[in-house]
Design an enzyme around this catalytic site. Structure first.
Site, PDB file in Angstrom:
ATOM      1  CG  ASP A   1     -25.985 -17.234  33.398  1.00  0.00           C
ATOM      2  OD1 ASP A   1     -26.451 -18.299  32.920  1.00  0.00           O
ATOM      3  OD2 ASP A   1     -26.019 -16.972  34.611  1.00  0.00           O
TER       4      ASP A   1
ATOM      5  CE  LYS B   1     -30.670 -16.419  34.316  1.00  0.00           C
ATOM      6  NZ  LYS B   1     -29.234 -16.598  34.672  1.00  0.00           N
TER       7      LYS B   1
ATOM      8  CG  ASP C   1     -24.207  -9.152  17.476  1.00  0.00           C
ATOM      9  OD1 ASP C   1     -24.868  -9.653  16.544  1.00  0.00           O
ATOM     10  OD2 ASP C   1     -24.083  -7.924  17.651  1.00  0.00           O
TER      11      ASP C   1
ATOM     12  CG  ASP D   1     -30.150  -9.525  18.888  1.00  0.00           C
ATOM     13  OD1 ASP D   1     -29.673  -9.417  17.747  1.00  0.00           O
ATOM     14  OD2 ASP D   1     -30.228  -8.585  19.698  1.00  0.00           O
TER      15      ASP D   1
ATOM     16  CE1 TYR E   1     -35.121  -9.458  20.190  1.00  0.00           C
ATOM     17  CE2 TYR E   1     -35.366  -8.514  17.999  1.00  0.00           C
ATOM     18  CZ  TYR E   1     -34.572  -8.853  19.063  1.00  0.00           C
ATOM     19  OH  TYR E   1     -33.229  -8.594  18.999  1.00  0.00           O
TER      20      TYR E   1
HETATM   21  C1  IPM Z   1     -30.278  -8.776  14.136  1.00  0.00           C
HETATM   22  C2  IPM Z   1     -30.482  -7.335  14.476  1.00  0.00           C
HETATM   23  C3  IPM Z   1     -31.975  -7.076  14.554  1.00  0.00           C
HETATM   24  C4  IPM Z   1     -32.517  -7.920  15.683  1.00  0.00           C
HETATM   25  C5  IPM Z   1     -32.403  -5.608  14.717  1.00  0.00           C
HETATM   26  C6  IPM Z   1     -31.785  -4.715  13.663  1.00  0.00           C
HETATM   27  C7  IPM Z   1     -33.909  -5.480  14.727  1.00  0.00           C
HETATM   28  O1  IPM Z   1     -29.807  -7.004  15.633  1.00  0.00           O
HETATM   29  O2  IPM Z   1     -30.809  -9.225  13.099  1.00  0.00           O
HETATM   30  O3  IPM Z   1     -29.582  -9.466  14.884  1.00  0.00           O
HETATM   31  O4  IPM Z   1     -32.427  -7.535  16.847  1.00  0.00           O
HETATM   32  O5  IPM Z   1     -33.040  -8.990  15.387  1.00  0.00           O
HETATM   33 MG    MG Z   2     -28.517  -8.540  16.346  1.00  0.00          MG
END
Ligand code: IPM
Ligand code: MG
Length: 357
Positions: free
Chosen positions: A223, A191, A251, A247, A140
């Site tokens: 993975d 990884k 999710d 990240d 990032y």
């Molecule tokens: C998160 C989001 C952010 C990230 C974006 C909006 C920059 O996806 O906080 O998980 O990738 O960190």
């Molecule tokens: Mg995110």
């Protein structure tokens, strides 16, 4: 008196943050505390007014506060802009400038929501995972990065995944310390079979692990971890990983809980902290009072716990959320039957009513 900077941002950000502020007010009144809240614009809202995703003044206000509460940033309106001025840069700037290197994303399955998950009951029942994501390093922020013209007249886009010993050490320490308060298991995700940055990551995490003989450490390739999260999520306690892998995996972990609308987060540094829901700005439902405010309300609970050390009040907020869900109230993202559906603002009110101290 505690100073909180409130940054609603874009999309559903304003709606969910509004409900979280009701919770803060209620907490203040039951516990006789004063939360001084100030509001400012970030993301697309700031781009529209100031031409930049976050101003120096707002960054300063964030630095001067005890905690920041953020809604969400971004939306299709700003997707065509150059990276440097996109709404998402507001978040990255806050994380970097406030030194928020540790991102805590707890994915817990509420007993009332087991059947909302897309996975089978026996897989998700009892899941309680804490993803500890490194937040100020890795691909990032690594340089060099950019898009350049190549000799053959084509283009080349590139980013750099980079981790220093110090960056790995401090996030690993955080993960082990947190594991000590939980089930004493850390899985470090990398990884290392192909990336040098991961080779160092694994070596440094193992070194820190030696200082925590009471915590069980294991390593997974990313993975394999993605697969294990769906196959048998109950094997996990604390997952510590890089910015990018965190990240993605957070999710995935969120969906075990039934909806990403349930997942709160805390971004912690040595001196500052920011709290925000993991879900984004959800432009498709913005302004319709349909969003799920629970992730943001649970982020307030994390604020009470980690910044203000008000553990009982954090538990009281979490209990109120559980109570409302147990009574069958649902926002649309959680509804199995549309009869139970309540709007965002109503969900907030129901939770507020149930906060007892
Ligand atoms: C998160 C989001 C952010 C990230 C974006 C909006 C920059 O996806 O906080 O998980 O990738 O960190
Ligand atoms: Mg995110």
């Amino acid at each position: 008196m505690y100073k909180i900077l409130v940054l609603p941002g874009d999309g559903v950000g304003r709606e969910v943050v509004g409900e979280a502020e009701k919770v803060l007010k209620k907490v203040a009144s039951v516990a006789h505390l004063v939360f001084e809240t100030k509001e400012a614009e970030v993301g697309g809202a700031s781009i529209d007014r100031n031409g930049v995703p976050i101003t120096a003044d707002v960054l300063k206000q964030a630095k001067d506060s005890d905690a920041v509460l953020l809604g969400a940033v971004g939306g299709p309106k700003w997707d065509q802009l150059a990276y440097a001025v996109r709404p998402e840069q507001a978040l990255l700037a806050l994380r970097k400038e406030l030194g928020l290197y540790a991102n805590l994303r707890p994915a817990t399955v509420d007993p009332s929501l087991i059947d909302v998950s897309t996975l089978k009951r026996e897989i998700v029942e009892g899941v309680d995972i804490l993803v500890v994501r490194e937040l100020t390093g890795g691909i990032y922020f690594g340089t060099p990065k950019g898009i350049e013209k190549t000799r053959d007249g084509s283009e080349r886009g590139f980013n750099t995944e980079t981790y220093s010993t110090h960056e790995i050490e401090r996030i690993a320490l955080k993960a082990f310390e947190l594991a000590r308060k939980r089930r004493r298991k850390v899985v470090s995700v990398d990884k290392a079979n192909i990336l040098e940055s991961s080779e160092l990551w694994r070596r440094v995490v193992s070194g820190i692990g030696k200082r925590f003989p009471d915590v069980q450490l294991s390593h997974l390739y990313v993975d394999n971890c993605a697969m294990q999260l769906i196959r048998n999520p109950k094997q996990f306690d604390v997952i510590v990983t890089t910015n990018m892998f965190g990240d993605i995996l957070s999710d995935e972990a969120a969906m075990l809980t039934g909806s990403i609308g349930m997942l709160p987060s805390a971004s912690l540094g040595d001196t500052h902290a920011l709290y925000e829901p993991v879900h984004g700005s959800a432009p498709d439902i913005a302004g319709k009072d349909q969003a799920n405010p629970i992730a943001t309300i649970l982020s307030v609970a994390m604020m009470l716990r980690y910044t203000f050390q008000l553990h009982d009040l954090a538990l009281a907020v979490e209990a109120a959320v559980r109570g409302v869900l147990k009574e069958g109230f649902r926002t649309q993202d959680l509804a199995e039957d549309s009869k139970q559906t309540v709007p965002c603002s109503k969900m907030g009110d129901l939770i507020v009513e149930r906060i007892k101290h």
